[in-house]
Design a protein around this motif. Structure first.
Motif, short mmCIF file in Angstrom:
data_model
loop_
_atom_site.label_atom_id
_atom_site.label_comp_id
_atom_site.label_asym_id
_atom_site.label_seq_id
_atom_site.Cartn_x
_atom_site.Cartn_y
_atom_site.Cartn_z
N LYS A 24 0.83 -1.21 0.00
CA LYS A 24 0.00 0.00 0.00
C LYS A 24 0.86 1.26 0.00
CE LYS A 24 -2.41 -0.79 3.68
NZ LYS A 24 -3.38 -0.57 4.78
N ILE A 25 1.88 1.26 0.83
CA ILE A 25 2.73 2.45 0.94
C ILE A 25 3.57 2.63 -0.31
CG2 ILE A 25 4.61 3.52 2.25
CD1 ILE A 25 1.76 3.47 3.59
N GLU A 26 4.06 1.54 -0.87
CA GLU A 26 4.83 1.64 -2.11
C GLU A 26 3.99 2.25 -3.22
OE1 GLU A 26 7.53 -1.17 -5.10
OE2 GLU A 26 6.52 -2.06 -3.36
N ASP A 27 2.74 1.81 -3.35
CA ASP A 27 1.84 2.36 -4.37
C ASP A 27 1.54 3.84 -4.12
OD1 ASP A 27 1.76 -0.13 -5.52
OD2 ASP A 27 -0.20 -0.68 -4.67
N TYR A 28 1.35 4.19 -2.84
CA TYR A 28 1.05 5.59 -2.48
C TYR A 28 2.21 6.51 -2.84
CZ TYR A 28 0.30 9.70 0.47
OH TYR A 28 0.18 10.99 0.93
N LEU A 29 3.43 6.09 -2.53
CA LEU A 29 4.59 6.93 -2.80
C LEU A 29 4.85 7.04 -4.30
CD1 LEU A 29 6.98 5.75 0.08
CD2 LEU A 29 5.55 7.79 0.00
N LYS A 30 4.61 5.97 -5.04
CA LYS A 30 4.76 6.04 -6.50
C LYS A 30 3.76 7.00 -7.10
CE LYS A 30 6.80 1.52 -7.56
NZ LYS A 30 6.55 0.18 -8.21
N ALA A 31 2.52 6.95 -6.59
CA ALA A 31 1.47 7.82 -7.11
C ALA A 31 1.79 9.29 -6.86
CB ALA A 31 0.13 7.46 -6.46
N ASN A 32 2.56 9.56 -5.80
CA ASN A 32 2.92 10.94 -5.47
C ASN A 32 4.34 11.29 -5.93
OD1 ASN A 32 0.76 12.34 -3.58
ND2 ASN A 32 0.79 10.16 -3.05
N ASN A 33 4.93 10.38 -6.73
CA ASN A 33 6.24 10.62 -7.33
C ASN A 33 7.30 10.99 -6.27
OD1 ASN A 33 7.98 10.76 -9.56
ND2 ASN A 33 7.71 12.98 -9.76
N VAL A 34 7.32 10.22 -5.20
CA VAL A 34 8.25 10.48 -4.10
C VAL A 34 9.54 9.69 -4.31
CG1 VAL A 34 8.65 10.27 -1.62
CG2 VAL A 34 6.38 10.91 -2.49
N ARG A 35 10.66 10.38 -4.21
CA ARG A 35 11.96 9.72 -4.36
C ARG A 35 12.76 9.76 -3.06
NH1 ARG A 35 13.88 11.91 -10.36
NH2 ARG A 35 12.10 11.00 -11.54
N LYS A 36 12.77 10.90 -2.41
CA LYS A 36 13.50 11.02 -1.13
C LYS A 36 12.50 11.49 -0.07
CE LYS A 36 17.78 12.38 -1.32
NZ LYS A 36 19.00 13.22 -1.47
N LEU A 37 12.49 10.78 1.05
CA LEU A 37 11.40 10.97 2.00
C LEU A 37 11.89 11.14 3.43
CD1 LEU A 37 8.23 10.92 2.11
CD2 LEU A 37 8.43 8.48 2.65
N ILE A 38 11.22 12.05 4.15
CA ILE A 38 11.41 12.22 5.59
C ILE A 38 10.09 11.88 6.27
CG2 ILE A 38 11.92 13.81 7.49
CD1 ILE A 38 13.56 15.48 5.56
N ALA A 39 10.13 10.95 7.20
CA ALA A 39 8.94 10.59 7.97
C ALA A 39 8.95 11.36 9.29
CB ALA A 39 8.91 9.09 8.25
N VAL A 40 7.86 12.05 9.56
CA VAL A 40 7.78 12.90 10.76
C VAL A 40 6.61 12.46 11.63
CG1 VAL A 40 7.49 15.25 11.64
CG2 VAL A 40 8.81 14.85 9.55
N ASN A 41 6.92 12.20 12.89
CA ASN A 41 5.88 11.95 13.90
C ASN A 41 5.90 13.13 14.86
OD1 ASN A 41 4.03 10.62 15.72
ND2 ASN A 41 5.81 10.22 17.00
#
Length: 341
Positions: free
Chosen positions: A192-209
């Motif tokens: 699910k997350i892989e598909d979501y990031l591809k749909a948003n054209n994400v290459r480099k990501l920072i996860a923030v909580n």
């Protein structure tokens, strides 16, 4: 005045209960080869504690795959234990009321456990009652030197809890223990997350909580926006995704509404979704909570916010070359204009 009186009454009740329930258990040792069944009491429901102790089940099975490992927990951490291939049985405690504890305790007593392990420092009378009902041969605790019911114990110390768990296993005969976290994964969440990031054209990501346990570990709206702005300035080539926090969604939605170009996976359902996002991220930003341990366990670069309480950090902090930013009493004291992240 009322709170003080109530606190004294509760303390008196604990003392009386301890006198009745905390009976000395026969001191005994058990040979390594004779350990057949182990039970872990983990109904605190803290995901961070699960991560810190996650290696224990793996290391037991690595050296003694024949040992039956059972866990008592609650609904909050049920999915984690059920996903763990090294755990044989998970017993869900619906409520910590005596009638539930009595019923489950009798069921577990019939299984004749060789070792019961309870790592929590402070016990309530209900906990003592439950442990007595189970009646394992060895009750192993941490910081239980003032309890008679534990016939094995690691005395309270300043060592990290990973080390404490390793010492428990070593004293039972396990050797060459690897204490790296055993991070739970879910194939469906990963997809699910892989598909979501591809749909948003994400290459480099920072996860923030933005939210830890307790209000002093939660960023307010102003500080959340300040942090996000700082991250955007420091890492302009990265996209930022906010991790879900079910208890704080109202505050989270306010941050999203006030932000620009911030990602948020609004179909997040479990901790496995957050773990999947962290796996795809290069940097993880979070207050002291389970997310920092997941990030560290997945060997990500972590920017973590811890209070200046040295005892808490020594016991539960993350190591490595991660960036640790300290605050005194409240996380919203931090001035991001003065911090290098």
């Amino acid at each position: 005045m009322y709170r003080k009186i109530r606190a004294r009454i509760k303390e008196f009740e604990r003392e009386i209960g301890k006198l009745i329930l905390d009976k000395r258990k026969k001191e005994r040792d058990i040979n390594f080869e004779n350990i057949k069944k182990m039970l872990f009491i983990r109904y605190d429901g803290k995901i961070g504690d699960y991560m810190v102790s996650s290696f224990v089940y793996r290391e037991i099975k690595k050296q003694r795959p024949d040992i039956q490992i059972d866990v008592v927990g609650i609904a909050k951490n049920e999915s984690l234990f059920l996903k763990n291939k090294n755990i044989n049985n998970f017993y869900k405690l619906k409520k910590t009321k005596y009638r539930y504890l009595c019923s489950l305790g009798k069921k577990l007593r019939a299984l004749n456990y060789d070792v019961l392990i309870d790592p929590t420092e402070t016990l309530k009378n209900k906990d003592l009652f439950f442990i007595r009902e189970i009646n394992a041969k060895i009750n192993y605790g941490y910081a239980k030197e003032n309890y008679k019911i534990f016939n094995k114990n690691i005395e309270k110390n300043n060592e990290h809890m990973q080390t404490v768990y390793a010492r428990i296993l070593e004293s039972l005969g396990f050797e060459n223990i690897e204490i790296s976290y055993d991070i739970p994964e879910d194939d469906n969440s990963d997809k699910k997350i892989e598909d979501y990031l591809k749909a948003n054209n994400v290459r480099k990501l920072i996860a923030v909580n933005l939210f830890g346990a307790g209000k002093t570990r939660k960023f307010n709206l102003e500080k959340s926006l300040e942090l996000l702005m700082k991250l955007n300035q420091s890492y302009p080539e990265y996209r930022i995704i906010l991790l879900d926090s079910p208890r704080d969604r109202e505050a989270l939605y306010k941050v999203i509404e006030a932000s620009n170009n911030i990602l948020y996976y609004n179909e997040s359902e479990t901790i496995f979704d957050s773990t999947a996002i962290i796996k795809k991220s290069e940097i993880v930003v979070s207050p002291d909570t389970s997310i920092v341990h997941i990030g560290a366990g997945l060997k990500k670069k972590v920017i973590a916010f811890y209070s200046t309480n040295k005892g808490n950090f020594d016991k539960w902090g993350i190591g490595g070359e991660n960036k640790i930013i300290r605050y005194d009493k409240d996380i919203n004291e931090i001035d991001f204009n003065k911090e290098n992240i």
